[in-house]
Design an enzyme around this catalytic site. Structure first.
Site, short mmCIF file in Angstrom:
data_model
loop_
_atom_site.label_atom_id
_atom_site.label_comp_id
_atom_site.label_asym_id
_atom_site.label_seq_id
_atom_site.Cartn_x
_atom_site.Cartn_y
_atom_site.Cartn_z
N ASP A 1 -2.13 -67.03 50.27
CA ASP A 1 -3.17 -67.72 49.51
C ASP A 1 -4.50 -67.06 49.83
O ASP A 1 -5.09 -67.30 50.89
CB ASP A 1 -3.20 -69.21 49.89
CG ASP A 1 -4.29 -69.97 49.15
OD1 ASP A 1 -4.96 -69.37 48.27
OD2 ASP A 1 -4.49 -71.16 49.45
N TYR B 1 -16.01 -66.27 32.90
CA TYR B 1 -15.11 -65.24 33.42
C TYR B 1 -15.90 -63.99 33.84
O TYR B 1 -15.75 -63.49 34.96
CB TYR B 1 -14.07 -64.88 32.36
CG TYR B 1 -13.21 -63.69 32.72
CD1 TYR B 1 -12.31 -63.76 33.78
CD2 TYR B 1 -13.28 -62.50 31.99
CE1 TYR B 1 -11.52 -62.66 34.12
CE2 TYR B 1 -12.50 -61.41 32.32
CZ TYR B 1 -11.62 -61.50 33.38
OH TYR B 1 -10.84 -60.42 33.72
N TRP C 1 -8.88 -54.84 28.08
CA TRP C 1 -7.79 -54.98 27.12
C TRP C 1 -6.45 -54.59 27.74
O TRP C 1 -5.68 -53.81 27.16
CB TRP C 1 -8.07 -54.14 25.87
CG TRP C 1 -9.26 -54.51 25.07
CD1 TRP C 1 -10.40 -55.15 25.50
CD2 TRP C 1 -9.47 -54.23 23.67
NE1 TRP C 1 -11.29 -55.28 24.46
CE2 TRP C 1 -10.76 -54.72 23.33
CE3 TRP C 1 -8.71 -53.61 22.70
CZ2 TRP C 1 -11.28 -54.62 22.04
CZ3 TRP C 1 -9.24 -53.50 21.41
CH2 TRP C 1 -10.51 -54.00 21.09
#
Length: 284
Positions: free
Chosen positions: A37, A126, A151
């Protein structure tokens, strides 16, 4: 070297795992959230110390661009806080970190390819959290190398190529945005570039990587269908006809001169790599 790869179940992480067989001189620790984590600072420090990690390739990120607009906390934790934990932990060992970033750090208002020296101006949660992640790894690790890409697609996970292949066979007609311009990136090519960087040595700083060439999402879709032999009526849409919660850059072509000259990397044209990926997908 002992190399930690985070986000190993994602598109880029999976491609890096495939290439590791070509570099048996290193020991790789491929982790995702089940194994490590990265939002737990103590867990990160313990892992890096116990496994004597020399370098980190951080492929983990919160990439749900639209969801991030209403989930700022989680996006910040994964895209900003966690990379800083990784950077600080590896810096204590004198090691390096390769941080994957995005074209979304730019607002898309330019009309010439973005260089690494262009001042970032994100226009989404973002993009803002990813830019903060860049600043964090550079602050906490003296050997931080950042790669901005765009992309991204591959044979793994969910991505635009897979979606267009599916929709092209399900529907007779599709509308795809034509006024957002950029360059697709085959994750396999990016993974190969990363392995080259690891082999040749870390030169800290920011680099841009995508495939060569330029297209719109509409052009990209036309090429996907042509290569797959799909007959579908694809019509161009304005961005205004397809509103989304997050703002997307209208122009996000990345100038790749720096990474090509620094590491002597030969980058394939986007359609060449797309053909390779589509061929693999049609065999699955």
């Amino acid at each position: 070297m002992n190399i930690l790869v985070t986000g190993c179940n994602g598109q880029l992480g999976n491609e890096i795992q495939l290439l590791q067989k070509q570099h048996p001189e290193h020991t790789y620790y491929n982790t995702d959230v089940a194994e490590l984590d990265i939002t737990n600072q103590l867990a990160v420090e313990q892992f890096v110390t116990e496994h004597a990690i020399d370098g980190i390739i951080n492929c983990a990120a919160y990439t749900a661009v639209d969801k991030a607009e209403n989930d700022n906390e989680k996006a910040t934790t994964l895209n900003t806080v966690a990379p800083a934990y990784l950077a600080a932990a590896i810096d204590k060992r004198g090691g390096w970190i390769i941080q994957i970033s995005t074209d979304y750090v730019f607002d898309g208002k330019s009309y010439i390819p973005y260089t690494e020296d262009t001042t970032p101006c994100p226009n989404s949660v973002y993009g803002s959290t990813k830019l903060a992640g860049e600043l964090g790894v550079q602050k906490f690790c003296r050997r931080a190398l950042i790669i901005r890409t765009a992309w991204l697609y591959s044979t793994f996970g969910n991505n635009f190529v897979k979606t267009m292949l599916r929709l092209g066979t399900e529907r007779e007609q599709l509308g795809v945005i034509f006024d957002q311009i950029g360059t697709p990136t085959y994750a396999r090519d990016l993974a190969a570039a990363i392995m080259t960087i690891v082999t040749k040595g870390i030169h800290p700083g920011i680099y841009h990587y995508s495939n060569e060439g330029v297209c719109s999402w509409y052009d990209f879709t036309i090429a996907i269908h042509r290569l797959a032999g799909i007959q579908c009526n694809v019509r161009p849409l304005h961005t205004s006809e397809y509103p989304t919660p997050a703002h997307r850059p209208a122009y996000s072509v990345l100038d790749k001169t720096k990474i090509k000259t620094t590491y002597n990397i030969d980058i394939p044209h986007w359609e060449t790599s797309l053909r390779e990926c589509v061929e693999k997908l049609t065999l699955l």
